[in-house]
Design a protein around this motif. Sequence first.
Motif, PDB file in Angstrom:
ATOM      1  N   ILE A 176     -13.083  44.047 -44.802  1.00  0.00           N
ATOM      2  CA  ILE A 176     -13.373  43.453 -46.079  1.00  0.00           C
ATOM      3  C   ILE A 176     -12.655  42.160 -46.338  1.00  0.00           C
ATOM      4  O   ILE A 176     -11.354  41.938 -46.301  1.00  0.00           O
ATOM      5  CB  ILE A 176     -13.109  44.411 -47.133  1.00  0.00           C
ATOM      6  N   VAL A 214     -11.576  40.297 -49.423  1.00  0.00           N
ATOM      7  CA  VAL A 214     -11.494  40.528 -50.867  1.00  0.00           C
ATOM      8  C   VAL A 214     -11.062  39.235 -51.506  1.00  0.00           C
ATOM      9  O   VAL A 214     -10.171  38.504 -51.149  1.00  0.00           O
ATOM     10  CB  VAL A 214     -10.121  41.467 -50.822  1.00  0.00           C
ATOM     11  N   ALA A 255     -16.027  40.951 -50.737  1.00  0.00           N
ATOM     12  CA  ALA A 255     -15.868  42.193 -52.135  1.00  0.00           C
ATOM     13  C   ALA A 255     -14.973  41.438 -53.233  1.00  0.00           C
ATOM     14  O   ALA A 255     -14.426  40.534 -52.864  1.00  0.00           O
ATOM     15  CB  ALA A 255     -15.142  43.533 -51.675  1.00  0.00           C
ATOM     16  N   LYS A 298     -15.778  45.912 -55.562  1.00  0.00           N
ATOM     17  CA  LYS A 298     -17.237  45.961 -55.593  1.00  0.00           C
ATOM     18  C   LYS A 298     -17.716  44.829 -54.393  1.00  0.00           C
ATOM     19  O   LYS A 298     -17.481  43.816 -54.501  1.00  0.00           O
ATOM     20  CB  LYS A 298     -17.646  45.481 -56.822  1.00  0.00           C
ATOM     21  N   THR A 299     -18.449  45.435 -53.315  1.00  0.00           N
ATOM     22  CA  THR A 299     -18.781  44.633 -52.448  1.00  0.00           C
ATOM     23  C   THR A 299     -20.115  44.074 -52.567  1.00  0.00           C
ATOM     24  O   THR A 299     -21.021  44.424 -53.486  1.00  0.00           O
ATOM     25  CB  THR A 299     -19.024  45.498 -51.143  1.00  0.00           C
ATOM     26  N   GLU A 300     -20.519  42.881 -51.954  1.00  0.00           N
ATOM     27  CA  GLU A 300     -22.014  42.340 -52.100  1.00  0.00           C
ATOM     28  C   GLU A 300     -23.111  43.046 -51.883  1.00  0.00           C
ATOM     29  O   GLU A 300     -24.031  42.832 -52.419  1.00  0.00           O
ATOM     30  CB  GLU A 300     -21.812  40.916 -51.180  1.00  0.00           C
ATOM     31  N   GLU A 301     -22.913  44.400 -51.241  1.00  0.00           N
ATOM     32  CA  GLU A 301     -23.948  45.263 -51.234  1.00  0.00           C
ATOM     33  C   GLU A 301     -24.131  46.220 -52.092  1.00  0.00           C
ATOM     34  O   GLU A 301     -25.029  47.038 -52.416  1.00  0.00           O
ATOM     35  CB  GLU A 301     -23.863  45.987 -49.773  1.00  0.00           C
ATOM     36  N   VAL A 315     -17.392  42.082 -44.681  1.00  0.00           N
ATOM     37  CA  VAL A 315     -17.913  42.439 -46.029  1.00  0.00           C
ATOM     38  C   VAL A 315     -17.491  41.665 -47.160  1.00  0.00           C
ATOM     39  O   VAL A 315     -15.941  41.720 -47.358  1.00  0.00           O
ATOM     40  CB  VAL A 315     -18.059  43.960 -46.436  1.00  0.00           C
TER      41      VAL A 315
END
Length: 63
Positions: free
Chosen positions: A55, A57, A20, A32-35, A18
Amino acid sequence: MSSPTADIWKLAKPKRPVVAEVRRLGGLVVIKTEEGALAVVPESEVCKLAERYNIIVKGFRCK
């Protein structure tokens, strides 16, 4: 034999990384993640969190 806690973390870790972005606020970091998920954590915990939840980062260097 692995512990039950270790088995739970293996199941909880996302298979796909993920991405972020982070923003520093004093000793805290807003992730803040891309989702669109948000987390506010102490700066000292960012790298542990990134490893545990797979993640990537951006804007923060883990040692």
